[in-house]
Design an enzyme around this catalytic site. Sequence first.
Site, short mmCIF file in Angstrom:
data_model
loop_
_atom_site.label_atom_id
_atom_site.label_comp_id
_atom_site.label_asym_id
_atom_site.label_seq_id
_atom_site.Cartn_x
_atom_site.Cartn_y
_atom_site.Cartn_z
N PHE A 92 1.53 -8.97 12.78
CA PHE A 92 1.94 -10.37 12.58
C PHE A 92 3.44 -10.41 12.77
CE2 PHE A 92 3.09 -13.83 9.46
CZ PHE A 92 2.46 -14.87 10.12
N LEU A 118 6.82 -12.43 12.60
CA LEU A 118 7.51 -13.61 12.10
C LEU A 118 9.02 -13.37 12.14
CD1 LEU A 118 6.47 -15.51 8.90
CD2 LEU A 118 8.86 -14.99 9.33
N ARG A 147 5.91 20.24 -17.63
CA ARG A 147 7.31 20.65 -17.72
C ARG A 147 7.72 20.90 -19.17
NH1 ARG A 147 12.01 22.41 -15.14
NH2 ARG A 147 13.83 21.31 -15.95
N GLY A 167 13.43 14.20 -13.41
CA GLY A 167 14.80 14.72 -13.40
C GLY A 167 15.23 15.09 -11.99
N GLU A 182 6.74 -9.48 3.25
CA GLU A 182 5.80 -10.57 2.93
C GLU A 182 6.44 -11.52 1.90
OE1 GLU A 182 2.38 -10.75 4.01
OE2 GLU A 182 2.38 -8.89 5.15
N SER A 197 11.16 -10.90 -3.46
CA SER A 197 10.89 -11.36 -4.83
C SER A 197 11.51 -12.73 -5.08
CB SER A 197 11.45 -10.34 -5.84
OG SER A 197 10.66 -9.18 -5.85
#
Lengths: 264, 373
Positions: free
Chosen positions: B112, B114, B258, B329, B353, B356
């Site tokens: 797609f 755009l 760990r 870490g 897409e 935010s």
Amino acid sequence: MNPAWIVCVKQVPREPVFKRNAGFLQMDRERTEGVLNPDDRAALEKALQIRREQGGRVVTVSMGPPAAEAALRETLAAGADEAVLLSDPAFAGADTLATAYTLAAGIRRIPGWRLVLCGSRSLDSDTGQVGPQLAEFLDLPMATRVVKIELRKDEVLVERLLDGFRERLAMDMPALLTVRGDGRDLGALSLRALEDSFESRTVTRWGLKDLELDGACVGWEGSPTRAKEYALWQRPRSGEKLEAKTAEAVERILSVLADRNVLG
Amino acid sequence: MRRTLREFAATRLAPIAQELDQQARFPWECMDEMKAMNLFGLQVPPEYGGAGLDSVSACIVVEELSRASAAVGLAVSVHNGVAVFPIQAFGDQEQKERLLPAMASGDRIGAFCLTEANAGSDISAIEATAVPSGDGFVVNANKIFVTNGAISDVAVVLVRIDGGEDPRGGLSLVVAERGMRGFSVGPLEDLCGVRGNPVCSLLLTDCRIPGRNLLGKPGQGMRMALATLDVGRIGIAAQALGIAQASLDVSLEYASQRYQFRSALIQFQTIQNFLADTATELEAARLLVYRAAWLRDQGEPFGAASAMAKLFASETASRAASRGVQIHGGYGYSKSYPIERFFRDARVTEIYEGTSEMQRMVIARHLREKGKR
């Protein structure tokens, strides 16, 4: 008669979980995710191949709790034509003998069966007994650990994989074969077929009454086996530390590997 | 279905996921299996060769794939969500019969297009043009960041067909196909994450596209593109779920193995808090994503729900991966542990897409519209 190629399948736990039943340890099949036993996938693949060559229909049969229906639906998604679940509270706690007895009764009710395929071994209890016991109940010639099947007119040619050699047998039909898989059988399922198998296909269910069986011969009642104890076992691993110059260490590692037949 | 996908992802994708990322290559070796599983026709009706799944099931597919390889999850999500979907939803009978079967089977991969150099979040700024000529159009477009770009055979492209009075009008969707003269793809983008996906630019240079490849009518492109993004967002949200889950999985495992100060990391309350927060956010995100998909399945409006799902799931994935790196870490900053890849993969889910910020705009627009009623 439209021949039926029977495949016996078992839903096995992905990971073992145990419970106590009347003081005895048993696999707790309700508390773990069930999957279709790997060797049974191989048996189903062989049956589908036979159907492609010979026609007829593939019927999968399982004895288990209602939840085992999921494994049978998976066989439908993979291409089986019919699926039968032998399920009844009376069947619970069955050992291999009671299981084979119940499966035999179920298979006798399926019209036109010509060949019974089982996995050679199950991932969980790994006794390898249900196939042979089932052959006894159905009074069939049998071959175990089969890797290749070829159908002739009234006989079946099979290839067994034994320690270091292959054995070819010609057997009368009907017969029972236990199949060994390589862990990669059946391949990926189509999501379309999977959706169909759960949404629109049916799994036939037969209980104690349908099979007209003696309640004393099935389930816990009909099982002479009592496992005394299960305990987790870990393969002992021991390491060996070599302290030497690289070239010398490599030589010594090679000789250790050769001694243990890891390198030829 | 989840189990089937999980098994495939764990046995076939997971072992090569790191390699796909490092070598920035597409897993062609898994293609036959992916085709056999109908992964390229998730929601295409069976009569066109698809699996005919509902949206919730499609989410689960993308989620489980992304848990092993976000790049593969992305390829499947984008192909189904924003390439197949607009053809299925806005194509006429002839277009669907001609284009869908080969896409649903996976023989032709979709993309797609755009984004352009000067248009992305601002869709109406599109500069690509389609000039009517004979029975079709001559299209000139310079599209960038095209997911699946290098492997795409069918590209749904947003262009402008003479907008008349309105300089921002006339937006339309056309279908460009590999093999058409003037259709070419640029070099692969050297991306931070999802490197197993061949993202690249796509150029249409005086490309003649027949009229029968126009979706809907001229000028309907904006509406169709926005509707397509509503659907695509659910897929990206599902991808984010997979990345978040994978981050939690490896963090939990690492924290259990760990030892520091003579104690497994997971014994420390700080680490427990990290894991508990991730697990909680992940469950919340999962419910939001499935809800958006479910609303779509019910035929209810789902634009705001899919924006919320995408916003929350992508930020959840980023936080999950970031905490995961912290738990690991120094090792978390090294390519020898997969959390480093999840950290890079997660980041882009907050961007493509619709960023935010765009999701927040969509959500706020729905709030305002609700307020007016």
